[in-house]
Scaffold this motif. Structure first.
Motif, PDB file in Angstrom:
ATOM      1  N   VAL A 146       8.068   6.679   9.506  1.00  0.00           N
ATOM      2  CA  VAL A 146       7.585   6.890   8.144  1.00  0.00           C
ATOM      3  C   VAL A 146       7.023   5.565   7.620  1.00  0.00           C
ATOM      4  CG1 VAL A 146       8.225   7.609   5.813  1.00  0.00           C
ATOM      5  CG2 VAL A 146       9.326   8.680   7.797  1.00  0.00           C
ATOM      6  N   LEU A 147       5.716   5.520   7.429  1.00  0.00           N
ATOM      7  CA  LEU A 147       5.081   4.280   6.976  1.00  0.00           C
ATOM      8  C   LEU A 147       4.825   4.374   5.477  1.00  0.00           C
ATOM      9  CD1 LEU A 147       2.507   3.752   9.908  1.00  0.00           C
ATOM     10  CD2 LEU A 147       4.974   3.281   9.842  1.00  0.00           C
ATOM     11  N   ASP A 148       5.776   3.872   4.691  1.00  0.00           N
ATOM     12  CA  ASP A 148       5.741   3.969   3.223  1.00  0.00           C
ATOM     13  C   ASP A 148       5.460   2.580   2.657  1.00  0.00           C
ATOM     14  OD1 ASP A 148       6.436   4.001   0.509  1.00  0.00           O
ATOM     15  OD2 ASP A 148       7.807   5.684   0.802  1.00  0.00           O
ATOM     16  N   ALA A 149       4.223   2.360   2.226  1.00  0.00           N
ATOM     17  CA  ALA A 149       3.811   1.020   1.798  1.00  0.00           C
ATOM     18  C   ALA A 149       4.574   0.545   0.561  1.00  0.00           C
ATOM     19  CB  ALA A 149       2.313   1.008   1.529  1.00  0.00           C
ATOM     20  N   SER A 150       5.044   1.474  -0.286  1.00  0.00           N
ATOM     21  CA  SER A 150       5.725   1.057  -1.520  1.00  0.00           C
ATOM     22  C   SER A 150       7.018   0.300  -1.224  1.00  0.00           C
ATOM     23  CB  SER A 150       6.015   2.271  -2.413  1.00  0.00           C
ATOM     24  OG  SER A 150       7.025   3.066  -1.837  1.00  0.00           O
ATOM     25  N   LEU A 151       7.600   0.521  -0.036  1.00  0.00           N
ATOM     26  CA  LEU A 151       8.854  -0.160   0.310  1.00  0.00           C
ATOM     27  C   LEU A 151       8.637  -1.626   0.683  1.00  0.00           C
ATOM     28  CD1 LEU A 151      10.474   2.633   2.542  1.00  0.00           C
ATOM     29  CD2 LEU A 151      10.995   2.128   0.152  1.00  0.00           C
ATOM     30  N   LEU A 152       7.367  -2.006   0.859  1.00  0.00           N
ATOM     31  CA  LEU A 152       7.100  -3.378   1.317  1.00  0.00           C
ATOM     32  C   LEU A 152       6.628  -4.325   0.216  1.00  0.00           C
ATOM     33  CD1 LEU A 152       6.860  -1.663   4.057  1.00  0.00           C
ATOM     34  CD2 LEU A 152       5.577  -3.620   4.867  1.00  0.00           C
ATOM     35  N   THR A 153       6.410  -3.783  -0.974  1.00  0.00           N
ATOM     36  CA  THR A 153       5.777  -4.628  -1.998  1.00  0.00           C
ATOM     37  C   THR A 153       6.678  -5.777  -2.466  1.00  0.00           C
ATOM     38  OG1 THR A 153       6.445  -3.017  -3.636  1.00  0.00           O
ATOM     39  CG2 THR A 153       4.162  -2.895  -2.880  1.00  0.00           C
ATOM     40  N   THR A 154       7.990  -5.665  -2.220  1.00  0.00           N
ATOM     41  CA  THR A 154       8.879  -6.762  -2.638  1.00  0.00           C
ATOM     42  C   THR A 154       9.255  -7.682  -1.468  1.00  0.00           C
ATOM     43  OG1 THR A 154      10.755  -5.266  -2.329  1.00  0.00           O
ATOM     44  CG2 THR A 154       9.915  -5.505  -4.582  1.00  0.00           C
ATOM     45  N   LEU A 155       8.662  -7.421  -0.308  1.00  0.00           N
ATOM     46  CA  LEU A 155       8.959  -8.273   0.855  1.00  0.00           C
ATOM     47  C   LEU A 155       8.424  -9.692   0.586  1.00  0.00           C
ATOM     48  CD1 LEU A 155      10.026  -8.048   3.863  1.00  0.00           C
ATOM     49  CD2 LEU A 155       7.626  -7.826   4.518  1.00  0.00           C
ATOM     50  N   PRO A 156       9.281 -10.721   0.682  1.00  0.00           N
ATOM     51  CA  PRO A 156       8.825 -12.090   0.367  1.00  0.00           C
ATOM     52  C   PRO A 156       7.707 -12.550   1.311  1.00  0.00           C
ATOM     53  CG  PRO A 156      11.224 -11.993   0.674  1.00  0.00           C
ATOM     54  CD  PRO A 156      10.676 -10.666   1.104  1.00  0.00           C
ATOM     55  N   PRO A 157       6.832 -13.451   0.829  1.00  0.00           N
ATOM     56  CA  PRO A 157       5.703 -13.919   1.650  1.00  0.00           C
ATOM     57  C   PRO A 157       6.136 -14.442   3.014  1.00  0.00           C
ATOM     58  CG  PRO A 157       5.496 -14.741  -0.592  1.00  0.00           C
ATOM     59  CD  PRO A 157       6.800 -14.023  -0.528  1.00  0.00           C
ATOM     60  N   LYS A 158       7.241 -15.173   3.052  1.00  0.00           N
ATOM     61  CA  LYS A 158       7.706 -15.735   4.326  1.00  0.00           C
ATOM     62  C   LYS A 158       7.957 -14.627   5.355  1.00  0.00           C
ATOM     63  CE  LYS A 158      10.219 -19.981   4.581  1.00  0.00           C
ATOM     64  NZ  LYS A 158      11.397 -20.738   4.372  1.00  0.00           N
ATOM     65  N   PHE A 202       0.005 -11.826   2.629  1.00  0.00           N
ATOM     66  CA  PHE A 202       0.894 -12.975   2.405  1.00  0.00           C
ATOM     67  C   PHE A 202       0.649 -13.533   0.994  1.00  0.00           C
ATOM     68  CE2 PHE A 202       1.119 -17.715   2.740  1.00  0.00           C
ATOM     69  CZ  PHE A 202       2.463 -17.858   3.051  1.00  0.00           C
ATOM     70  N   GLU A 203      -0.624 -13.525   0.588  1.00  0.00           N
ATOM     71  CA  GLU A 203      -0.974 -14.087  -0.721  1.00  0.00           C
ATOM     72  C   GLU A 203      -0.782 -13.100  -1.866  1.00  0.00           C
ATOM     73  OE1 GLU A 203      -4.911 -15.404   0.268  1.00  0.00           O
ATOM     74  OE2 GLU A 203      -4.197 -17.361   1.014  1.00  0.00           O
ATOM     75  N   ASP A 204      -0.906 -11.798  -1.575  1.00  0.00           N
ATOM     76  CA  ASP A 204      -0.727 -10.779  -2.617  1.00  0.00           C
ATOM     77  C   ASP A 204       0.088  -9.609  -2.050  1.00  0.00           C
ATOM     78  OD1 ASP A 204      -0.850  -8.909  -4.610  1.00  0.00           O
ATOM     79  OD2 ASP A 204      -3.011  -8.496  -4.398  1.00  0.00           O
ATOM     80  N   GLY A 205       1.389  -9.775  -2.086  1.00  0.00           N
ATOM     81  CA  GLY A 205       2.286  -8.796  -1.472  1.00  0.00           C
ATOM     82  C   GLY A 205       2.307  -7.454  -2.167  1.00  0.00           C
ATOM     83  N   SER A 206       1.814  -7.401  -3.406  1.00  0.00           N
ATOM     84  CA  SER A 206       1.891  -6.138  -4.148  1.00  0.00           C
ATOM     85  C   SER A 206       0.743  -5.184  -3.806  1.00  0.00           C
ATOM     86  CB  SER A 206       1.896  -6.421  -5.661  1.00  0.00           C
ATOM     87  OG  SER A 206       0.657  -7.009  -5.998  1.00  0.00           O
ATOM     88  N   ASN A 207      -0.205  -5.647  -3.020  1.00  0.00           N
ATOM     89  CA  ASN A 207      -1.365  -4.812  -2.706  1.00  0.00           C
ATOM     90  C   ASN A 207      -0.992  -3.737  -1.670  1.00  0.00           C
ATOM     91  OD1 ASN A 207      -3.813  -3.905  -1.284  1.00  0.00           O
ATOM     92  ND2 ASN A 207      -4.838  -5.350  -2.647  1.00  0.00           N
ATOM     93  N   ILE A 208      -1.011  -2.494  -2.113  1.00  0.00           N
ATOM     94  CA  ILE A 208      -0.587  -1.359  -1.274  1.00  0.00           C
ATOM     95  C   ILE A 208      -1.514  -1.181  -0.064  1.00  0.00           C
ATOM     96  CG2 ILE A 208      -0.469   1.188  -1.258  1.00  0.00           C
ATOM     97  CD1 ILE A 208       1.993   0.072  -2.518  1.00  0.00           C
ATOM     98  N   THR A 209      -2.816  -1.386  -0.271  1.00  0.00           N
ATOM     99  CA  THR A 209      -3.767  -1.207   0.837  1.00  0.00           C
ATOM    100  C   THR A 209      -3.471  -2.184   1.965  1.00  0.00           C
ATOM    101  OG1 THR A 209      -5.399  -0.609  -0.800  1.00  0.00           O
ATOM    102  CG2 THR A 209      -6.243  -1.093   1.391  1.00  0.00           C
ATOM    103  N   TYR A 210      -3.284  -3.457   1.632  1.00  0.00           N
ATOM    104  CA  TYR A 210      -2.987  -4.458   2.670  1.00  0.00           C
ATOM    105  C   TYR A 210      -1.692  -4.085   3.398  1.00  0.00           C
ATOM    106  CZ  TYR A 210      -6.068  -7.492  -0.178  1.00  0.00           C
ATOM    107  OH  TYR A 210      -7.087  -8.026  -0.903  1.00  0.00           O
TER     108      TYR A 210
END
Ligand SMILES: [Fe+2]
Length: 401
Positions: free
Chosen positions: A190-202, A247-255
């Motif tokens: 299940v590839l759910d992009a919303s779960l990744l928006t808080t993943l830290p840049p590192k 890495f620079e904009d973690g909130s972008n769902i498309t990326y």
């Protein structure tokens, strides 16, 4: 002679790899794909699911909408949120016991590679409950198809949602077990992009470079076929395009979604054509010094590619073409590609060396890497322990950009 025997054994594994291409998980993808999963679960009519995730996800309430949807649909579940990064044998034992005691019939792993790998290993042990966990991990005995198993990655990198592998740490021997079996491939990814928006840049950087390493290793290994090449090259192209922006904009769902798909494709590629010496060396270093897997790979990748030398020039030149790196000759393109990897590492803040490596550990690390890599990984060249020692010394000292 030794080289010939290794290649013959690898060739015998090749048909199994082709079967794996057919067994890849069904994919659900989108901004809220996890909620769509509930419709799939409803159809299954299982008594109870085990949801395995991290304490952080529970604390932040990220999964609350999913749990509410499960409740509304009268789907019973238990929650296990006690998996450490780099899961150890004890994590697998605890999850196995809890799964059995709760009477679960299926498992949903929501997390990074640690959560998914621990879940795979625990389910393998549930199916071989007459054996202790250590024996299953040591012997790689996965005797039955796993119960209904769904992987929901919350990083874009490990590819564990699609691979037939699971890596578990033995803290006493300071080594990692790389469990590998067709039965470990999840039924759904299940590839759910919303779960990744808080993943830290590192973590975005490390896991993204792990996925890139998967794709590159799968592409340059022997026994690649048209399909694995396609997957590997598409993954490399996407990672080159979207990793630094993400890495620079973690909130972008498309990326995030692009990288999730790239990670999935890289996972399919390694399931079919394996990882290589970058991973064989990285597993030992990770087990010994508890450094992040993707970061280690990112540092090792350019060094190992340089060491592979002319054997991979043509393939690296082709990758360079795909990602738009120009050069007059294949040799030049290959060199520029490796240089580009170092530059990407620099932008992502990834170190150029692993100074944690102790001189006294080098032989042990080299022996472990040789044992893991030969003959299983169909690498472009075959190294002996001495050669691994030389490369590990280079990793300790680092490269210059
Ligand atoms: Fe990896």
């Amino acid at each position: 002679m030794k080289h010939f025997l290794l290649r013959t054994r690898q060739a015998l594994f090749s048909p199994i790899q082709k079967i794996q291409l057919i067994l890849q998980p069904k994919m659900l993808k989108g901004e809220h794909a996890l909620l769509d999963l509930v419709d799939v679960l409803k159809e299954k009519h299982l008594n109870r699911y085990m949801v395995v995730t991290t304490a952080g996800f529970i604390k932040r309430g990220t999964l609350q909408p999913f749990f509410e949807r499960l409740d509304q649909s009268n789907i019973a579940y238990s929650i296990f949120h006690d998996v450490k990064p780099d899961p150890e044998i004890s994590d697998v034992e605890n999850l196995k016991e809890y799964y059995i005691n709760e009477g679960c019939q299926g498992l949903i792993a929501i997390g990074g590679g640690s959560v998914i790998d621990c879940s795979k290993a625990a389910l393998a042990c549930v199916q071989s409950s007459h054996l202790d966990v250590k024996t299953v991990l040591e012997t790689g005995r996965v005797s039955k198809i796993l119960p209904f198993f769904i992987a929901v990655p919350t990083t874009a990198g490990t590819g564990s949602e699609v691979t037939a592998g699971a890596v578990i740490t033995d803290p006493i021997r300071k080594r990692k077990y790389a469990l590998s079996h067709l039965f470990l491939i999840p039924k759904y990814a299940v590839l759910d992009a919303s779960l990744l928006t808080t993943l830290p840049p590192k973590m975005t950087a490390y896991t993204g470079m792990d996925a890139l390493t998967h794709a590159v290793e799968a592409y340059i290994n022997h026994f690649n076929n048209r399909k694995t090449n396609e997957y590997a090259l598409e993954a490399i192209q996407s990672i080159f395009q979207y990793l630094i922006p993400s890495f620079e904009d973690g909130s972008n769902i498309t990326y995030r979604l692009e990288l999730l798909e790239a990670s999935y494709k890289a996972g399919v590629a390694i399931t079919n054509n394996y990882i290589g010496y970058v991973h064989a060396i990285a597993h030992g270093i990770g087990g010994m010094y508890h450094l992040q897997h993707g970061m280690i790979n990112a540092i090792i990748l350019p060094i190992v590619l340089e060491e592979y030398g002319d054997t991979i020039t043509k393939k690296l030149a082709h990758i360079a073409d795909i990602v738009g790196i120009a050069g007059h000759t294949d040799q030049q393109k290959a060199e520029y590609f490796i240089k580009k990897l170092k530059e990407i590492n620099q932008v992502l803040g990834i170190p150029t060396s692993i100074p944690e490596i102790q001189d006294s550990d080098i032989h042990y690390l080299a022996t472990g890497a040789e044992k893991e890599g030969n003959p299983t990984y169909p690498t472009p060249v075959t190294w002996d322990v001495e050669r691994f020692e030389k490369v590990i010394r280079k990793i300790q000292q680092g490269y210059s950009v």
